[in-house]
Design an enzyme around this catalytic site. Structure first.
Site, PDB file in Angstrom:
ATOM      1  N   GLY A 141      40.728  29.845 -54.482  1.00  0.00           N
ATOM      2  CA  GLY A 141      39.752  29.592 -53.438  1.00  0.00           C
ATOM      3  C   GLY A 141      38.614  30.579 -53.383  1.00  0.00           C
ATOM      4  O   GLY A 141      37.712  30.440 -52.560  1.00  0.00           O
ATOM      5  N   ARG A 142      38.633  31.600 -54.261  1.00  0.00           N
ATOM      6  CA  ARG A 142      37.541  32.582 -54.253  1.00  0.00           C
ATOM      7  C   ARG A 142      36.389  32.101 -55.117  1.00  0.00           C
ATOM      8  O   ARG A 142      36.596  31.472 -56.145  1.00  0.00           O
ATOM      9  CB  ARG A 142      38.035  33.922 -54.796  1.00  0.00           C
ATOM     10  CG  ARG A 142      38.986  34.649 -53.873  1.00  0.00           C
ATOM     11  CD  ARG A 142      39.523  35.883 -54.539  1.00  0.00           C
ATOM     12  NE  ARG A 142      40.341  35.519 -55.698  1.00  0.00           N
ATOM     13  CZ  ARG A 142      40.872  36.407 -56.541  1.00  0.00           C
ATOM     14  NH1 ARG A 142      40.627  37.692 -56.379  1.00  0.00           N
ATOM     15  NH2 ARG A 142      41.620  36.009 -57.546  1.00  0.00           N
ATOM     16  N   ASP A 194      35.895  39.855 -60.573  1.00  0.00           N
ATOM     17  CA  ASP A 194      35.892  38.408 -60.353  1.00  0.00           C
ATOM     18  C   ASP A 194      34.535  37.778 -60.635  1.00  0.00           C
ATOM     19  O   ASP A 194      34.443  36.607 -60.998  1.00  0.00           O
ATOM     20  CB  ASP A 194      36.286  38.080 -58.909  1.00  0.00           C
ATOM     21  CG  ASP A 194      37.733  38.411 -58.611  1.00  0.00           C
ATOM     22  OD1 ASP A 194      38.444  38.865 -59.531  1.00  0.00           O
ATOM     23  OD2 ASP A 194      38.158  38.218 -57.463  1.00  0.00           O
ATOM     24  N   HIS A 207      71.747  50.911 -69.665  1.00  0.00           N
ATOM     25  CA  HIS A 207      72.753  49.979 -69.163  1.00  0.00           C
ATOM     26  C   HIS A 207      73.427  50.590 -67.940  1.00  0.00           C
ATOM     27  O   HIS A 207      73.766  51.767 -67.943  1.00  0.00           O
ATOM     28  CB  HIS A 207      73.798  49.699 -70.248  1.00  0.00           C
ATOM     29  CG  HIS A 207      74.934  48.858 -69.759  1.00  0.00           C
ATOM     30  ND1 HIS A 207      74.835  47.488 -69.631  1.00  0.00           N
ATOM     31  CD2 HIS A 207      76.183  49.201 -69.354  1.00  0.00           C
ATOM     32  CE1 HIS A 207      75.978  47.021 -69.184  1.00  0.00           C
ATOM     33  NE2 HIS A 207      76.811  48.028 -69.001  1.00  0.00           N
TER      34      HIS A 207
END
Length: 201
Positions: A2-3, A42, A176
């Site tokens: 949605g950005r 972005d 382990h």
């Protein structure tokens, strides 16, 4: 989700910075079409993750400081979904690798085969899947589902980024009991599959 980049009316046109839609176009050194102007995060639209943006920013600074060999690599960016159980991945899925023309082998191991995971999570959905290039024996993808997936994906990310062969990874001793032991199990399955294909087993 949605950005969208907020790049309108900030003067890109005046600087002759090329865009594609709202995204700013950059090369692998994060340089825009305007000399000495960089873009990261972005706004470039290539990988919408905070960790990708941080790496892009570091690349831009390296280039600004004169390191012309610094380049952003996109083939080994991890992602994670913080659901329960978590989901994480890096590199190609089996399908994506085949679309790229690679001949691959895969191995899938439930995390619950780890005594620690079973003790802590019971039969909660879990899986480690590794994707190996059959020709080079290099890991090209990893996907994980389980409570610790976001914390475990870094090892596969490093292997993919450095092009480490599966045999080299399998020589690592895993503590382990740990959940990450199942990565070692998956690596050994890949090695055995490869040997069978080559007629050595």
């Amino acid at each position: 989700t949605g950005r969208v980049p907020n790049t309108e009316e900030i003067g890109l046109e005046a600087c002759n910075i090329k865009t594609k839609g709202r995204y700013i176009l950059v090369n692998n050194r994060m340089e825009t079409s305007c000399p000495r102007v960089f873009a990261a995060g972005d706004v470039v639209g290539t990988s919408l993750f905070a960790h990708s943006a941080s790496r892009m920013g570091l690349i831009a600074v390296d280039v600004l400081l004169g390191n012309r060999n610094a380049e952003m690599e996109y083939h080994a960016i991890p992602w994670a979904i913080y659901t329960w159980p978590e989901v994480a991945g890096c590199g190609y899925t089996e399908e994506q690798a085949k679309e790229k023309g690679l001949k691959v082998l895969t191995a899938s191991v439930p995390m619950r085969l780890s005594a620690r995971y079973y003790a802590e999570q019971g039969t909660t959905a879990s899986l480690v899947k590794l994707v190996m290039d059959e020709d080079s024996h290099v890991l090209v993808g990893a996907q994980m589902i389980g409570s610790n997936a976001s914390e475990m994906i870094w090892g596969a990310t490093m292997a993919i980024n450095l092009g480490i062969r599966v045999e080299e990874m399998a020589s690592t001793i895993f503590a382990h009991p740990t959940i990450s032991e199942v990565i070692g199990d998956a690596l050994n399955i890949l090695i055995q599959q490869s040997k069978r294909r080559a007629g050595h087993v």
